[in-house]
Design a protein around this motif. Structure first.
Motif, short mmCIF file in Angstrom:
data_model
loop_
_atom_site.label_atom_id
_atom_site.label_comp_id
_atom_site.label_asym_id
_atom_site.label_seq_id
_atom_site.Cartn_x
_atom_site.Cartn_y
_atom_site.Cartn_z
N ARG A 138 0.86 -1.18 0.00
CA ARG A 138 0.00 0.00 0.00
C ARG A 138 0.89 1.23 0.00
O ARG A 138 1.86 1.31 0.78
N SER A 139 0.58 2.17 -0.85
CA SER A 139 1.41 3.38 -0.93
C SER A 139 1.12 4.29 0.26
O SER A 139 0.16 4.08 1.01
N ASP A 140 1.97 5.32 0.45
CA ASP A 140 1.94 6.02 1.74
C ASP A 140 1.36 7.43 1.67
O ASP A 140 1.55 8.22 2.58
N HIS A 141 0.66 7.78 0.59
CA HIS A 141 0.06 9.12 0.56
C HIS A 141 -1.05 9.19 1.62
O HIS A 141 -1.91 8.31 1.67
N ILE A 183 4.69 0.72 -8.28
CA ILE A 183 3.42 1.47 -8.22
C ILE A 183 3.29 2.18 -6.87
O ILE A 183 2.81 3.31 -6.79
N CYS A 184 3.72 1.51 -5.80
CA CYS A 184 3.51 2.04 -4.44
C CYS A 184 4.72 2.81 -3.90
O CYS A 184 4.75 3.13 -2.71
N ALA A 185 5.69 3.13 -4.74
CA ALA A 185 6.88 3.87 -4.28
C ALA A 185 6.46 5.23 -3.71
O ALA A 185 5.38 5.74 -4.04
N PRO A 186 7.29 5.83 -2.85
CA PRO A 186 6.94 7.14 -2.28
C PRO A 186 6.64 8.17 -3.37
O PRO A 186 7.15 8.06 -4.49
N GLN A 187 5.83 9.15 -3.03
CA GLN A 187 5.39 10.14 -4.01
C GLN A 187 5.27 11.51 -3.34
O GLN A 187 5.19 11.58 -2.11
N PRO A 188 5.25 12.60 -4.10
CA PRO A 188 5.01 13.91 -3.50
C PRO A 188 3.60 13.99 -2.92
O PRO A 188 2.70 13.25 -3.34
N LEU A 189 3.39 14.86 -1.94
CA LEU A 189 2.06 15.01 -1.34
C LEU A 189 1.06 15.61 -2.33
O LEU A 189 -0.12 15.27 -2.32
N SER A 190 1.55 16.53 -3.16
CA SER A 190 0.63 17.20 -4.07
C SER A 190 1.25 17.34 -5.45
O SER A 190 2.44 17.64 -5.56
N PRO A 191 0.44 17.05 -6.50
CA PRO A 191 -0.92 16.55 -6.44
C PRO A 191 -0.92 15.06 -6.14
O PRO A 191 0.01 14.37 -6.54
N PRO A 192 -1.96 14.56 -5.47
CA PRO A 192 -1.98 13.13 -5.08
C PRO A 192 -2.02 12.19 -6.29
O PRO A 192 -1.61 11.05 -6.19
N HIS A 193 -2.54 12.70 -7.44
CA HIS A 193 -2.70 11.84 -8.60
C HIS A 193 -1.95 12.38 -9.82
O HIS A 193 -2.42 12.29 -10.95
N ASP A 222 8.81 15.54 11.41
CA ASP A 222 9.80 15.36 12.48
C ASP A 222 9.21 14.58 13.66
O ASP A 222 9.42 14.94 14.82
N GLY A 223 8.43 13.56 13.35
CA GLY A 223 7.88 12.70 14.39
C GLY A 223 6.63 13.25 15.08
O GLY A 223 6.11 12.62 15.99
N VAL A 224 6.15 14.41 14.64
CA VAL A 224 4.96 15.01 15.27
C VAL A 224 3.83 15.09 14.23
O VAL A 224 4.07 15.47 13.09
N ALA A 225 2.62 14.71 14.66
CA ALA A 225 1.47 14.76 13.74
C ALA A 225 1.09 16.22 13.48
O ALA A 225 0.85 16.98 14.41
N ARG A 226 1.05 16.61 12.21
CA ARG A 226 0.71 17.97 11.82
C ARG A 226 -0.33 17.91 10.72
O ARG A 226 -0.32 16.99 9.91
N THR A 227 -1.20 18.91 10.70
CA THR A 227 -2.17 19.00 9.61
C THR A 227 -1.59 19.89 8.52
O THR A 227 -1.22 21.04 8.78
N LEU A 228 -1.46 19.33 7.31
CA LEU A 228 -0.97 20.10 6.16
C LEU A 228 -2.11 20.24 5.16
O LEU A 228 -2.97 19.37 5.07
N MET A 229 -2.10 21.33 4.42
CA MET A 229 -3.10 21.49 3.37
C MET A 229 -2.50 20.95 2.07
O MET A 229 -1.38 21.30 1.69
N ILE A 230 -3.25 20.08 1.41
CA ILE A 230 -2.79 19.48 0.16
C ILE A 230 -3.72 19.93 -0.97
O ILE A 230 -4.93 19.75 -0.89
N SER A 240 2.86 9.31 -9.14
CA SER A 240 1.89 8.76 -8.17
C SER A 240 1.49 7.39 -8.70
O SER A 240 1.83 7.05 -9.82
N PRO A 241 0.76 6.61 -7.90
CA PRO A 241 0.35 5.30 -8.43
C PRO A 241 -0.39 5.38 -9.77
O PRO A 241 -0.06 4.65 -10.70
#
Ligand SMILES: [Zn+2]
Length: 260
Positions: free
Chosen positions: A94-97, A112-122, A173-181, A126-127
Motif C-alpha cells: 500500500r502506498s503512503d500518501h 506502483i507504491c513507491a513514495p510520491q510527493p504530497l501534491s498533487p496526489p494523482h 519530524d515525528g509530530v502529527a501535523r495538519t498540512l493542506m494538500i 503517483s500510483p
C-alpha cells in the motif's frame, strides 16, 4: 440464475479484454457485481486469475485524511469493500500518501507504491501516474468514470487552472501535523463525458461482469483523450456555475489563486 463463481468472473474479465500478465487498476462497486459465490474475496481472486500471477493488480484505498495515515491500519474511505479487503491481504503493498493511497499486488507493486510527493496526489509521480507510464489498463466495475482517478492525472498533465486544498494529517519530524494538500477536486460528475469520447473512437470495451456493467480502457488512451479535451476547454470537467454545484463552485473560485 445461479451465482457466478470466481472462475466465471475471471472468464468474463478475460472476455472484456483484461490482459494476462498485464497491469490493471480497478475501481469497483461490489454491490453492483453481486451476488458472487464467495463474495468480494472471490472477485479479487477472479481479477488475479484473469491477470495471472505475472500480472499486477492495483486498487484505490484512499482515506479521509482526518487522522494520521498508517498504511498497515487506516481503513479506506468510500472505495468499496473489494478494495478494503484487497489492501489487507498478505503480500499486498500500500502506498503512503496520507489521503490518496493505492494498494498493489504483483511484480510491479513496489514500483506502483513507491513514495510520491504530497501534491498533487494523482500526478505523474503517483500510483495512477505510474499505471499510465507503464501502459496499464483501467477497469471500472459497476462504477462510472466519475470514480476514475486517472482523470485527475489528465488534469495534472493538462495543468488545469483549479485546485482546492484539503487538510491531511502527516508526521513532520515525528509530530502529527495538519498540512493542506492542493488537489484538482470537484464533484467529478462530468468525468462521465469520457464515455462518449472513448466509445466514438472504439477505445472502451464494455460488458457484464457478474451483474455489473464493466468498462475497460487503456490508461494511455484515456489520459490522451482527456488531455485533448482539456486543452480545448480547461474547465470541461467542472459543472457550469449556473448548476450551483457546491464542489465545482469551489473549484471555479480557486481559479487565479490555485498553486501550480
Ligand atoms: Zn459539479
Amino acid at each position: 440464475m445461479s451465482e457466478p463463481s470466481s472462475d466465471d468472473l475471471a472468464a468474463a474479465l478475460r472476455a472484456l479484454g483484461v490482459r494476462p500478465s498485464g497491469l490493471l487498476l480497478v475501481h469497483s462497486s461490489f454491490k453492483a457485481v453481486r451476488p458472487v459465490q464467495g463474495g468480494p474475496l472471490a472477485l479479487i481472486a477472479a481479477l488475479r486469475k484473469a491477470l495471472t500471477p505475472t500480472g499486477t493488480l492495483v486498487m484505490p484505498t484512499m482515506t479521509d485524511g482526518e487522522s494520521l495515515f498508517d498504511p498497515a491500519r487506516t481503513p479506506s474511505f468510500g472505495m468499496g469493500i473489494t478494495a478494503e479487503l484487497f489492501w489487507q491481504k498478505p503480500g499486498v503493498l500500500r502506498s503512503d500518501h496520507p489521503g490518496g493511497s493505492f494498494a498493489a499486488e504483483g511484480p510491479l507493486a513496489a514500483q506502483i507504491c513507491a513514495p510520491q510527493p504530497l501534491s498533487p496526489p494523482h500526478g505523474p509521480d503517483s500510483p495512477v501516474g505510474r499505471v499510465h507510464a507503464l501502459s496499464g489498463q483501467i477497469l471500472l466495475l459497476g462504477v462510472g468514470h466519475s470514480e476514475n482517478t486517472s482523470l485527475h492525472l489528465a488534469e495534472a498533465l493538462a495543468h488545469v487552472p483549479y485546485a482546492v486544498e484539503h487538510p491531511c494529517v502527516v508526521l513532520v519530524d515525528g509530530v502529527a501535523r495538519t498540512l493542506m494538500i492542493a488537489e484538482t477536486d470537484h464533484c467529478c460528475e462530468r468525468f462521465r463525458l469520457v464515455d462518449a469520447w472513448l466509445r466514438e473512437r472504439g477505445l472502451q470495451q464494455e460488458g457484464k461482469v457478474g451483474r455489473a456493467h464493466g468498462r475497460l480502457c487503456d490508461a494511455r488512451s484515456l489520459v490522451s483523450i482527456a488531455c485533448e479535451q482539456l486543452t480545448a476547454d480547461p474547465l470541461i470537467f467542472l459543472c457550469p456555475l449556473e448548476d450551483h454545484c457546491e464542489q465545482c463552485t469551489a473549484a471555479h473560485a480557486s481559479i487565479g489563486r490555485a498553486q501550480a
